[in-house]
Design a protein around this motif. Structure first.
Motif, PDB file in Angstrom:
ATOM      1  N   SER A  63       0.842  -1.207   0.000  1.00 20.65           N
ATOM      2  CA  SER A  63       0.000   0.000   0.000  1.00 20.65           C
ATOM      3  C   SER A  63       0.872   1.251   0.000  1.00 20.65           C
ATOM      4  CB  SER A  63      -0.875  -0.017   1.265  1.00 20.65           C
ATOM      5  OG  SER A  63      -1.325   1.285   1.547  1.00 20.65           O
ATOM      6  N   PRO A  64       0.455   2.296  -0.756  1.00 21.89           N
ATOM      7  CA  PRO A  64       1.242   3.538  -0.748  1.00 21.89           C
ATOM      8  C   PRO A  64       1.181   4.247   0.606  1.00 21.89           C
ATOM      9  CG  PRO A  64      -0.744   3.771  -2.105  1.00 21.89           C
ATOM     10  CD  PRO A  64      -0.701   2.350  -1.656  1.00 21.89           C
ATOM     11  N   ASP A  65       0.259   3.825   1.470  1.00 23.87           N
ATOM     12  CA  ASP A  65       0.182   4.445   2.803  1.00 23.87           C
ATOM     13  C   ASP A  65       1.448   4.157   3.615  1.00 23.87           C
ATOM     14  OD1 ASP A  65      -2.326   5.158   2.020  1.00 23.87           O
ATOM     15  OD2 ASP A  65      -3.328   3.507   3.087  1.00 23.87           O
ATOM     16  N   ALA A  66       2.053   2.992   3.366  1.00 23.56           N
ATOM     17  CA  ALA A  66       3.292   2.616   4.063  1.00 23.56           C
ATOM     18  C   ALA A  66       4.124   1.806   3.074  1.00 23.56           C
ATOM     19  CB  ALA A  66       2.986   1.797   5.312  1.00 23.56           C
ATOM     20  N   PRO A  67       4.834   2.509   2.154  1.00 25.15           N
ATOM     21  CA  PRO A  67       5.557   1.795   1.096  1.00 25.15           C
ATOM     22  C   PRO A  67       6.530   0.750   1.681  1.00 25.15           C
ATOM     23  CG  PRO A  67       5.562   4.149   0.683  1.00 25.15           C
ATOM     24  CD  PRO A  67       5.008   3.967   2.074  1.00 25.15           C
ATOM     25  N   VAL A  68       6.517  -0.410   1.073  1.00 24.13           N
ATOM     26  CA  VAL A  68       7.245  -1.548   1.611  1.00 24.13           C
ATOM     27  C   VAL A  68       8.604  -1.697   0.915  1.00 24.13           C
ATOM     28  CG1 VAL A  68       6.308  -3.259  -0.011  1.00 24.13           C
ATOM     29  CG2 VAL A  68       6.726  -3.930   2.333  1.00 24.13           C
ATOM     30  N   VAL A  69       9.605  -2.097   1.676  1.00 26.73           N
ATOM     31  CA  VAL A  69      10.888  -2.502   1.075  1.00 26.73           C
ATOM     32  C   VAL A  69      10.762  -3.990   0.798  1.00 26.73           C
ATOM     33  CG1 VAL A  69      13.357  -2.804   1.448  1.00 26.73           C
ATOM     34  CG2 VAL A  69      12.227  -0.683   2.155  1.00 26.73           C
ATOM     35  N   LEU A  70      10.914  -4.330  -0.474  1.00 26.86           N
ATOM     36  CA  LEU A  70      10.578  -5.674  -0.923  1.00 26.86           C
ATOM     37  C   LEU A  70      11.838  -6.431  -1.334  1.00 26.86           C
ATOM     38  CD1 LEU A  70       7.929  -7.260  -1.501  1.00 26.86           C
ATOM     39  CD2 LEU A  70       7.837  -6.118  -3.714  1.00 26.86           C
ATOM     40  N   THR A  71      11.850  -7.718  -1.007  1.00 25.60           N
ATOM     41  CA  THR A  71      12.876  -8.619  -1.531  1.00 25.60           C
ATOM     42  C   THR A  71      12.152  -9.839  -2.071  1.00 25.60           C
ATOM     43  OG1 THR A  71      14.951  -9.778  -1.074  1.00 25.60           O
ATOM     44  CG2 THR A  71      13.319  -9.772   0.696  1.00 25.60           C
ATOM     45  N   GLY A  72      12.873 -10.765  -2.674  1.00 26.77           N
ATOM     46  CA  GLY A  72      12.208 -11.964  -3.163  1.00 26.77           C
ATOM     47  C   GLY A  72      12.909 -12.519  -4.381  1.00 26.77           C
ATOM     48  N   SER A  73      12.271 -13.537  -4.953  1.00 26.11           N
ATOM     49  CA  SER A  73      12.762 -14.203  -6.160  1.00 26.11           C
ATOM     50  C   SER A  73      11.681 -15.225  -6.501  1.00 26.11           C
ATOM     51  CB  SER A  73      14.142 -14.825  -5.909  1.00 26.11           C
ATOM     52  OG  SER A  73      14.803 -15.138  -7.117  1.00 26.11           O
ATOM     53  N   HIS A  74      12.039 -16.423  -6.908  1.00 26.01           N
ATOM     54  CA  HIS A  74      10.996 -17.359  -7.360  1.00 26.01           C
ATOM     55  C   HIS A  74      11.272 -18.772  -6.870  1.00 26.01           C
ATOM     56  CE1 HIS A  74      13.730 -18.952 -10.580  1.00 26.01           C
ATOM     57  NE2 HIS A  74      14.271 -17.764 -10.436  1.00 26.01           N
ATOM     58  N   ILE A  75      10.221 -19.586  -6.719  1.00 28.90           N
ATOM     59  CA  ILE A  75      10.423 -20.987  -6.300  1.00 28.90           C
ATOM     60  C   ILE A  75      10.045 -21.955  -7.422  1.00 28.90           C
ATOM     61  CG2 ILE A  75      10.247 -20.508  -3.811  1.00 28.90           C
ATOM     62  CD1 ILE A  75       7.397 -21.809  -3.942  1.00 28.90           C
TER      63      ILE A  75
END
Ligand code: GLV
Ligand code: MN
Ligand code: MN
Length: 409
Positions: free
Chosen positions: A69-81
């Motif tokens: 949500s733009p109300d609390a922008p998230v720092v995102l990590t990840g990849s794929h399984i």
């Protein structure tokens, strides 16, 4: 960061779709993939994260966030399984399991970064049904009109594959994140090449990710009796395909940049009998280059070549684009943050481009995105013996942890 816990999770994930001789086949939406997804949701809950799954099947675990949500922008990590057929245990899995481990560690240490954090497992990164599918949907780049025709090379349609897994493919574009919802994205991945290992450098900081063009090239000739038809009267579709493959390779080497590569990974001959001259031959042709203009030129030159080869052999040719990803630069801010994390940990790093495609190239269209690479043993990947040393994995996960904390501060 606990290496034993990260290792346990990587080895546990490797059991879904495990092959007898090592490696895994875990293609998106398949039963082993769906079992792995359910297991991942359980692990994220055990780690104390909020979990959610979006309409494209992307799985999220959040710390201080239960949605994007733009109300609390998230720092995102990840990849794929998901994996390629007969793939290894680290391509994709490393980034998801290390992201989960980082968030688990941050929660246990009761660190409260200013920004919420989340880890994502993006659907069908390997593109069985379409390149970088889940991250493409999340980044608002999935064309709803293309969904009904998206299919694997064996003809299995996306709509049916997602349906079997309980998803409605037509709703996948609803996974698009609201603008401003992601503060930054950083993905840890194995290099899948030999540059870091050969240079003895533990960490790679990705500057640019290559673009790739995939197209089906179908040569049409005439099926005939393979014994009675004189050689000079044959219109052999396979020979057109073979001639094209050899000439396209030369073209890409001679006219592409030093980093241009090409591959023919799927070949079908029809009707496929030893006593019939092939009436039709289908190739899936892939071309990659980190420069968008070079890639565009190579794709056009190869099209012209296919037509020339067909005409010279009395064949016709059909060219059907499958996918096109654009080269993506990584954000200087994320590269510098990764380098600062390396410096704090006393680790040498080197900037390099990624010769493989990654979800980060979609994320780069909506936020500041970057990637951390660790060495791959022998540069091996997309094969069952793909591996990295466990201490290299630990170093990469620590750099990810420090980078996430800096981006979320
Ligand atoms: C992803 O693995 C790719 O094909 O580059
Ligand atoms: Mn891969
Ligand atoms: Mn990958």
């Amino acid at each position: 960061m606990s290496l034993p816990r990260l290792k346990d999770r990587l080895l546990a994930l490797a059991r879904f779709g495990a092959l007898p001789g090592g490696g895994v086949t875990r293609m998106c939406w398949s039963p082993p993939y769906e079992q792995a997804r359910a297991w991942l949701l359980g692990e994220a809950k055990t780690a104390g994260l909020a979990t959610w799954v979006d309409p494209a099947g992307n799985v999220f675990g959040g710390l201080g966030a239960d949605r994007v949500s733009p109300d609390a922008p998230v720092v995102l990590t990840g990849s794929h399984i998901d994996t390629v057929p007969e793939g290894g245990i680290l391509d994709g899995a490393l980034g998801v399991m290390a992201g989960l481990e980082c968030l688990h560690t941050i929660r246990e240490a009761a660190i409260r970064p200013a920004r919420p954090l989340a880890v994502a497992a993006w659907s069908d990164e390997e593109g069985r049904y379409g390149s970088l599918f889940g991250s493409r949907a999340f980044c608002g780049r999935l064309d709803p009109a293309a969904i009904p025709s998206m299919a694997a090379v064996d003809g299995d349609r996306l709509v049916e594959a997602m349906g079997r897994a309980g998803f409605d493919a037509h709703r996948a574009p609803e996974a698009a994140a609201p603008p401003g919802g992601v503060a930054a994205y950083v993905e840890l991945h194995i290099e899948q090449g030999a540059r870091l290992e050969e240079a003895g450098i533990p960490i790679g900081v990705v500057e640019t990710i290559v673009g790739a063009r995939r197209a089906r090239v179908v040569f049409h000739g005439q099926a005939d009796h393979a014994g009675t038809t004189p050689m000079e009267r044959r219109r052999d579709a396979f020979l057109g395909a073979a001639d094209y493959a050899l000439k396209a390779r030369e073209l890409v080497i001679s006219r592409g940049g030093a980093r241009a590569v090409t591959n023919f990974g799927v070949v079908h001959v029809h009707p496929g009998a030893s006593n019939i001259v092939p009436g039709r031959a289908e190739l899936v042709h892939e071309i990659r280059d980190p420069d968008a203009a070079v890639l565009e030129r190579l794709a056009r030159d190869c099209e012209a070549l296919a037509r020339e080869v067909a005409a010279a052999r009395g064949l016709t040719v059909e060219l059907r684009p499958i996918s096109a990803t654009t080269p993506a630069p990584c954000a200087p801010r994320v590269q510098e943050t990764i380098e600062a994390a390396c410096a704090a940990l006393g680790l040498a790093s080197r900037r390099l481009y990624s010769a493989a495609g990654h979800d980060a190239q979609n994320l780069a269209g909506v936020t500041d995105a970057g990637m951390i690479f660790i060495p791959s043993r022998g540069g091996r990947s997309h094969r069952v013996d793909e591996m990295s040393d466990w201490d290299a994995i630990e170093r990469g996960a620590n750099v990810l942890l420090h980078t996430l904390l800096r981006l979320a501060a």
